[in-house]
Write a protein that holds these residues in place. Structure first.
Motif, PDB file in Angstrom:
ATOM      1  N   THR A 139      -4.100   0.503  -2.257  1.00 56.86           N
ATOM      2  CA  THR A 139      -3.851  -0.786  -1.619  1.00 56.86           C
ATOM      3  C   THR A 139      -3.765  -1.870  -2.682  1.00 56.86           C
ATOM      4  OG1 THR A 139      -6.206  -1.272  -1.327  1.00 56.86           O
ATOM      5  CG2 THR A 139      -5.121  -0.048   0.431  1.00 56.86           C
TER       6      THR A 139
ATOM      7  N   TYR B   2      -5.821  13.227  -1.052  1.00 61.48           N
ATOM      8  CA  TYR B   2      -5.082  11.984  -0.818  1.00 61.48           C
ATOM      9  C   TYR B   2      -5.568  10.911  -1.791  1.00 61.48           C
ATOM     10  CZ  TYR B   2      -4.189  14.336   3.607  1.00 61.48           C
ATOM     11  OH  TYR B   2      -3.838  15.260   4.561  1.00 61.48           O
TER      12      TYR B   2
ATOM     13  N   SER C  86      -0.181  12.139  -1.414  1.00 63.55           N
ATOM     14  CA  SER C  86      -0.765  13.391  -0.936  1.00 63.55           C
ATOM     15  C   SER C  86      -0.603  14.458  -2.001  1.00 63.55           C
ATOM     16  CB  SER C  86      -0.068  13.843   0.350  1.00 63.55           C
ATOM     17  OG  SER C  86      -0.206  12.895   1.376  1.00 63.55           O
TER      18      SER C  86
ATOM     19  N   SER D  23       0.839  -1.196   0.000  1.00 63.53           N
ATOM     20  CA  SER D  23       0.000   0.000   0.000  1.00 63.53           C
ATOM     21  C   SER D  23       0.875   1.247   0.000  1.00 63.53           C
ATOM     22  CB  SER D  23      -0.909   0.022   1.237  1.00 63.53           C
ATOM     23  OG  SER D  23      -1.779  -1.080   1.245  1.00 63.53           O
TER      24      SER D  23
ATOM     25  N   GLN E   1      -5.261   6.892  -1.415  1.00 65.06           N
ATOM     26  CA  GLN E   1      -4.824   5.703  -0.694  1.00 65.06           C
ATOM     27  C   GLN E   1      -4.867   4.532  -1.662  1.00 65.06           C
ATOM     28  OE1 GLN E   1      -3.818   5.258   2.720  1.00 65.06           O
ATOM     29  NE2 GLN E   1      -3.209   3.288   1.845  1.00 65.06           N
TER      30      GLN E   1
ATOM     31  N   ARG F  80       0.186   5.799   0.232  1.00 67.15           N
ATOM     32  CA  ARG F  80      -0.739   6.926   0.241  1.00 67.15           C
ATOM     33  C   ARG F  80      -0.051   8.127  -0.386  1.00 67.15           C
ATOM     34  NH1 ARG F  80      -3.699  10.287   5.116  1.00 67.15           N
ATOM     35  NH2 ARG F  80      -1.588  11.131   5.336  1.00 67.15           N
TER      36      ARG F  80
END
Length: 124
Positions: free
Chosen positions: A83, A79, A20, A16, A81, A18
């Motif tokens: 995965t 953001y 920004s 994963s 995210q 993230r």
């Protein structure tokens, strides 16, 4: 508005990350922040978008269920995210801002402000 993307890196499959996107300047409530990606030799590919007032989200079919877009209006930051990353997710990821919201999937040229891109590499 200026955008600064960050958070990319080299990860193994199924990991994963993230991303920004910090905005300096105001994004209209009716505007949106989108994420696009570009793999070598390919065009910009739409990934996800969020209306800045939070009322609407949109995802590309290729990442639906694995990626989640969000934003924090207080921090003026968006953001992405990600995965269960796959090798085919490898690309430079860009955030972008537009003053409105389209009914369908937005083309890249709908966005008038772009961040500098952050590299995501998924490899074992």
């Amino acid at each position: 508005v200026q955008l600064q993307a960050s958070g990319g890196g080299l990860v193994q499959p199924e990991a994963s990350l993230r991303l920004s996107c910090a905005a300096s300047g105001r994004i209209s409530s009716n505007g949106n922040m989108g994420w696009f990606r570009q793999a070598p030799g390919k065009e910009h590919e739409f990934v996800a978008a969020i209306r800045w007032n939070g009322a609407s989200l949109r995802y590309a079919d290729s990442i639906r269920g694995r990626f989640t877009i969000s934003r924090d209006r207080a921090r003026n930051t968006g953001y992405l995210q990600m995965t269960n990353l796959r090798p085919e997710d490898t690309a430079v990821y860009y955030c972008a801002a537009a003053p409105g919201w389209l009914a369908g999937q937005p083309p890249a040229d709908y966005y008038d402000t772009w961040g500098q891109g952050t590299q995501v590499t998924v490899s074992s």
